[in-house]
Scaffold this motif. Structure first.
Motif, PDB file in Angstrom:
ATOM      1  N   PHE A  28       0.837  -1.197   0.000  1.00 48.75           N
ATOM      2  CA  PHE A  28       0.000   0.000   0.000  1.00 48.75           C
ATOM      3  C   PHE A  28       0.881   1.259   0.000  1.00 48.75           C
ATOM      4  N   ALA A  31       1.971   1.953  -3.468  1.00 48.85           N
ATOM      5  CA  ALA A  31       0.901   2.583  -4.249  1.00 48.85           C
ATOM      6  C   ALA A  31       0.808   4.073  -3.922  1.00 48.85           C
ATOM      7  N   VAL A  32       0.879   4.407  -2.645  1.00 46.05           N
ATOM      8  CA  VAL A  32       0.840   5.812  -2.229  1.00 46.05           C
ATOM      9  C   VAL A  32       2.030   6.567  -2.810  1.00 46.05           C
ATOM     10  N   ALA A  64       3.584  -2.437  -6.463  1.00 46.11           N
ATOM     11  CA  ALA A  64       2.187  -2.400  -6.030  1.00 46.11           C
ATOM     12  C   ALA A  64       1.302  -3.194  -6.996  1.00 46.11           C
ATOM     13  N   ALA A  68      -0.871  -6.474  -6.115  1.00 46.10           N
ATOM     14  CA  ALA A  68      -2.321  -6.462  -6.356  1.00 46.10           C
ATOM     15  C   ALA A  68      -2.733  -7.668  -7.187  1.00 46.10           C
TER      16      ALA A  68
END
Length: 101
Positions: A28, A31-32, A64, A68
């Protein structure tokens, strides 16, 4: 935090830090990092640290995305095959659904 207020060397330091934190199995954060620094890496006028920021943004986005895809694959396989795994599937389940298998 407003990235516009940071000098470019601090942006690179922060981007690198978020990438390293994401390497500790926290996709996560990757991704950020990819979303937060995308504008700095690809849309801003060129600056000295931009090439390194771009590298970390691409690595973060790739990491990321891989996580996912792996998570979606696991959830799909688990949901479709849990009943056929018998006791192992039940042991992996937090809530065992009642009814027909």
């Amino acid at each position: 935090m407003d990235l516009n207020r940071l000098p470019n060397d601090k942006k690179l330091q922060l981007c690198r830090w978020y990438f390293k934190v994401g390497c500790v199995f926290l996709p996560f954060v990757w991704a950020v990092n990819a979303i937060w620094f995308f504008r700095e890496a690809f849309l801003k006028s060129p600056f000295e640290e931009q090439k390194q920021i771009k590298k970390y943004v691409l690595l973060s986005a790739s990491g990321a995305l891989v996580w996912a895809v792996a998570l979606i694959a696991w959830v799909t396989v688990f949901q479709l095959q849990r009943a056929s795994w018998g006791a192992t599937g039940d042991a992996l389940s937090f809530i065992v659904p009642l009814g027909r298998a």
